[in-house]
Every structure is written in C-alpha cells, then in structure tokens.
Design a protein around this motif. Structure first.
Motif, PDB file in Angstrom:
ATOM      1  N   THR A   1      30.624 -25.966 -49.730  1.00 36.91           N
ATOM      2  CA  THR A   1      29.542 -26.930 -49.913  1.00 36.91           C
ATOM      3  C   THR A   1      28.225 -26.161 -50.011  1.00 36.91           C
ATOM      4  N   ALA A   2      27.173 -26.860 -50.371  1.00 40.55           N
ATOM      5  CA  ALA A   2      25.855 -26.224 -50.440  1.00 40.55           C
ATOM      6  C   ALA A   2      25.433 -25.699 -49.072  1.00 40.55           C
ATOM      7  N   ASP A   3      25.727 -26.445 -48.018  1.00 40.55           N
ATOM      8  CA  ASP A   3      25.370 -25.986 -46.668  1.00 40.55           C
ATOM      9  C   ASP A   3      26.138 -24.729 -46.282  1.00 40.55           C
ATOM     10  N   GLU A   4      27.391 -24.643 -46.668  1.00 38.54           N
ATOM     11  CA  GLU A   4      28.168 -23.433 -46.378  1.00 38.54           C
ATOM     12  C   GLU A   4      27.608 -22.237 -47.140  1.00 38.54           C
ATOM     13  N   ILE A   5      27.220 -22.462 -48.383  1.00 36.67           N
ATOM     14  CA  ILE A   5      26.628 -21.383 -49.173  1.00 36.67           C
ATOM     15  C   ILE A   5      25.285 -20.981 -48.573  1.00 36.67           C
ATOM     16  N   TYR A   6      24.527 -21.966 -48.108  1.00 38.49           N
ATOM     17  CA  TYR A   6      23.245 -21.672 -47.467  1.00 38.49           C
ATOM     18  C   TYR A   6      23.448 -20.768 -46.246  1.00 38.49           C
ATOM     19  N   GLU A   7      24.438 -21.058 -45.422  1.00 37.82           N
ATOM     20  CA  GLU A   7      24.703 -20.232 -44.238  1.00 37.82           C
ATOM     21  C   GLU A   7      25.084 -18.805 -44.641  1.00 37.82           C
ATOM     22  N   LEU A   8      25.896 -18.665 -45.678  1.00 35.47           N
ATOM     23  CA  LEU A   8      26.253 -17.331 -46.175  1.00 35.47           C
ATOM     24  C   LEU A   8      25.015 -16.603 -46.710  1.00 35.47           C
ATOM     25  N   ALA A   9      24.164 -17.344 -47.413  1.00 37.23           N
ATOM     26  CA  ALA A   9      22.955 -16.742 -47.981  1.00 37.23           C
ATOM     27  C   ALA A   9      21.996 -16.309 -46.878  1.00 37.23           C
ATOM     28  N   ARG A  10      21.857 -17.114 -45.842  1.00 34.67           N
ATOM     29  CA  ARG A  10      20.961 -16.774 -44.723  1.00 34.67           C
ATOM     30  C   ARG A  10      21.406 -15.495 -44.017  1.00 34.67           C
ATOM     31  N   ALA A  11      22.711 -15.259 -43.993  1.00 38.72           N
ATOM     32  CA  ALA A  11      23.216 -14.029 -43.368  1.00 38.72           C
ATOM     33  C   ALA A  11      22.773 -12.799 -44.159  1.00 38.72           C
ATOM     34  N   LYS A  12      22.574 -12.962 -45.453  1.00 43.40           N
ATOM     35  CA  LYS A  12      22.169 -11.842 -46.310  1.00 43.40           C
ATOM     36  C   LYS A  12      20.654 -11.790 -46.516  1.00 43.40           C
ATOM     37  N   ASP A  13      20.012 -12.966 -46.503  1.00 43.04           N
ATOM     38  CA  ASP A  13      18.569 -13.053 -46.707  1.00 43.04           C
ATOM     39  C   ASP A  13      18.022 -14.121 -45.754  1.00 43.04           C
ATOM     40  N   PRO A  14      17.606 -13.726 -44.548  1.00 42.63           N
ATOM     41  CA  PRO A  14      17.153 -14.693 -43.548  1.00 42.63           C
ATOM     42  C   PRO A  14      15.956 -15.545 -43.982  1.00 42.63           C
ATOM     43  N   LYS A  15      15.250 -15.135 -45.024  1.00 44.02           N
ATOM     44  CA  LYS A  15      14.070 -15.880 -45.467  1.00 44.02           C
ATOM     45  C   LYS A  15      14.388 -16.943 -46.517  1.00 44.02           C
ATOM     46  N   ILE A  16      15.609 -16.974 -47.025  1.00 46.26           N
ATOM     47  CA  ILE A  16      15.941 -17.937 -48.080  1.00 46.26           C
ATOM     48  C   ILE A  16      15.959 -19.345 -47.495  1.00 46.26           C
ATOM     49  N   SER A  17      15.436 -20.305 -48.245  1.00 45.18           N
ATOM     50  CA  SER A  17      15.378 -21.689 -47.756  1.00 45.18           C
ATOM     51  C   SER A  17      16.563 -22.494 -48.276  1.00 45.18           C
ATOM     52  N   ARG A  18      16.834 -23.567 -47.563  1.00 50.86           N
ATOM     53  CA  ARG A  18      17.903 -24.481 -47.973  1.00 50.86           C
ATOM     54  C   ARG A  18      17.591 -25.043 -49.363  1.00 50.86           C
ATOM     55  N   GLY A  19      16.337 -25.413 -49.604  1.00 50.71           N
ATOM     56  CA  GLY A  19      15.945 -25.959 -50.905  1.00 50.71           C
ATOM     57  C   GLY A  19      16.176 -24.978 -52.040  1.00 50.71           C
ATOM     58  N   THR A  20      15.905 -23.701 -51.786  1.00 54.58           N
ATOM     59  CA  THR A  20      16.136 -22.673 -52.810  1.00 54.58           C
ATOM     60  C   THR A  20      17.616 -22.586 -53.144  1.00 54.58           C
ATOM     61  N   VAL A  21      18.464 -22.624 -52.134  1.00 59.34           N
ATOM     62  CA  VAL A  21      19.910 -22.574 -52.365  1.00 59.34           C
ATOM     63  C   VAL A  21      20.351 -23.793 -53.160  1.00 59.34           C
ATOM     64  N   TYR A  22      19.920 -24.983 -52.756  1.00 65.18           N
ATOM     65  CA  TYR A  22      20.306 -26.208 -53.457  1.00 65.18           C
ATOM     66  C   TYR A  22      19.826 -26.196 -54.909  1.00 65.18           C
ATOM     67  N   ARG A  23      18.567 -25.810 -55.134  1.00 66.82           N
ATOM     68  CA  ARG A  23      18.039 -25.772 -56.509  1.00 66.82           C
ATOM     69  C   ARG A  23      18.830 -24.795 -57.369  1.00 66.82           C
ATOM     70  N   ASN A  24      19.139 -23.634 -56.807  1.00 67.28           N
ATOM     71  CA  ASN A  24      19.875 -22.637 -57.582  1.00 67.28           C
ATOM     72  C   ASN A  24      21.313 -23.058 -57.847  1.00 67.28           C
ATOM     73  N   LEU A  25      21.952 -23.713 -56.900  1.00 68.37           N
ATOM     74  CA  LEU A  25      23.302 -24.227 -57.147  1.00 68.37           C
ATOM     75  C   LEU A  25      23.287 -25.245 -58.286  1.00 68.37           C
ATOM     76  N   ASN A  26      22.330 -26.154 -58.244  1.00 65.59           N
ATOM     77  CA  ASN A  26      22.249 -27.165 -59.302  1.00 65.59           C
ATOM     78  C   ASN A  26      21.934 -26.536 -60.653  1.00 65.59           C
ATOM     79  N   LEU A  27      21.050 -25.551 -60.668  1.00 69.55           N
ATOM     80  CA  LEU A  27      20.716 -24.873 -61.923  1.00 69.55           C
ATOM     81  C   LEU A  27      21.924 -24.094 -62.450  1.00 69.55           C
ATOM     82  N   LEU A  28      22.624 -23.380 -61.584  1.00 73.61           N
ATOM     83  CA  LEU A  28      23.808 -22.629 -62.014  1.00 73.61           C
ATOM     84  C   LEU A  28      24.870 -23.570 -62.581  1.00 73.61           C
TER      85      LEU A  28
END
Length: 133
Positions: free
Chosen positions: A25-52
């Motif tokens: 899910t987007a939330d699961e991807i967000y958690e994975l992304a935060r582990a690699k980039d602690p500054k990434i926001s939930r909105g950035t992950v959601y926007r990029n998932l939708n764009l991809l």
C-alpha cells in the motif's frame, strides 16, 4: 499530462517497488521510503505513486475495501485479495485476452482492458480461521 521530470524522491519510490511483488500500500511504501530518507513526506510518496501509475511505470490496484495497492509487474495478470489480512497475491491464472472484446450485445461500448480480483482467504488466514473454530 503531469510533470515528468525525474526527482530523487520519485526514483526512490520506484526503486522500492521494483522487484517488490508483495503489492504494498502507499503507507507501506512510505514506511520503506522513510527508512531510506527520513525527510520524505507522506504526500510526496502518494503524489509520486500516483504519477508513476499515470505514466505507466507501475500499476495502481484499487481494492473493493481498504487502501489501494501498487504493483511493479506490468504484465497483464490477475490478483487474489485475502479478506482477512488484506494482502494481495498474483494468481497463476492465464490472462484471458478474449475478455477484452466488447460483447456484440453492447453496441457503442469499447473495452480497453479488464481486471479480475479474486477475494477469499490466503493459506495462513484460512488455517487461522479453522484453528479459531
């Protein structure tokens, strides 16, 4: 069409999905992304998932209940949703191209694609429900 400029955040989101066949899910991807980039926001992950998904680089899998899941496998295939744990699995069913043909009984309609979602219990959840009885 949306902006297609590559960004480090979009590259990160895409890399987290490539070869990830758990249909997160987007939330699961967000958690994975935060582990690699602690500054990434939930909105950035959601926007990029939708764009991809809009760009056709991943697939967005809308679910009948609960959050959407995402898939890096762009081949036409079907999915199974466990109603208990909400995990999504690829099925071994062959994709039926014939279902992309609009029936003669529907003049004026043009089928572009189809999807099939099987819903039930995965083996772990089926065992757990049996053990609870």
């Amino acid at each position: 069409m949306a902006q297609t400029r590559k960004s480090p955040q979009r590259s990160l989101v895409l890399s987290l999905l490539k070869n990830n066949y758990s249909h997160p899910t987007a939330d699961e991807i967000y958690e994975l992304a935060r582990a690699k980039d602690p500054k990434i926001s939930r909105g950035t992950v959601y926007r990029n998932l939708n764009l991809l998904a809009e760009l056709g680089e991943i697939r967005k899998l809308p679910m009948p209940s609960g959050p959407d899941h995402f898939d890096c496998n762009l081949e036409s295939h079907y999915h199974f949703l466990c109603r208990r744990c909400s995990r999504v699995f690829d099925t071994p069913l062959a994709y039926n191209e014939a279902l992309n043909q609009t029936p003669d009984a529907m003049p004026g309609f043009q089928t572009e694609w189809h999807r099939l979602l099987l819903v039930g219990l995965c083996p772990s959840c089926a065992k757990a429900e049996k053990d609870e009885k």
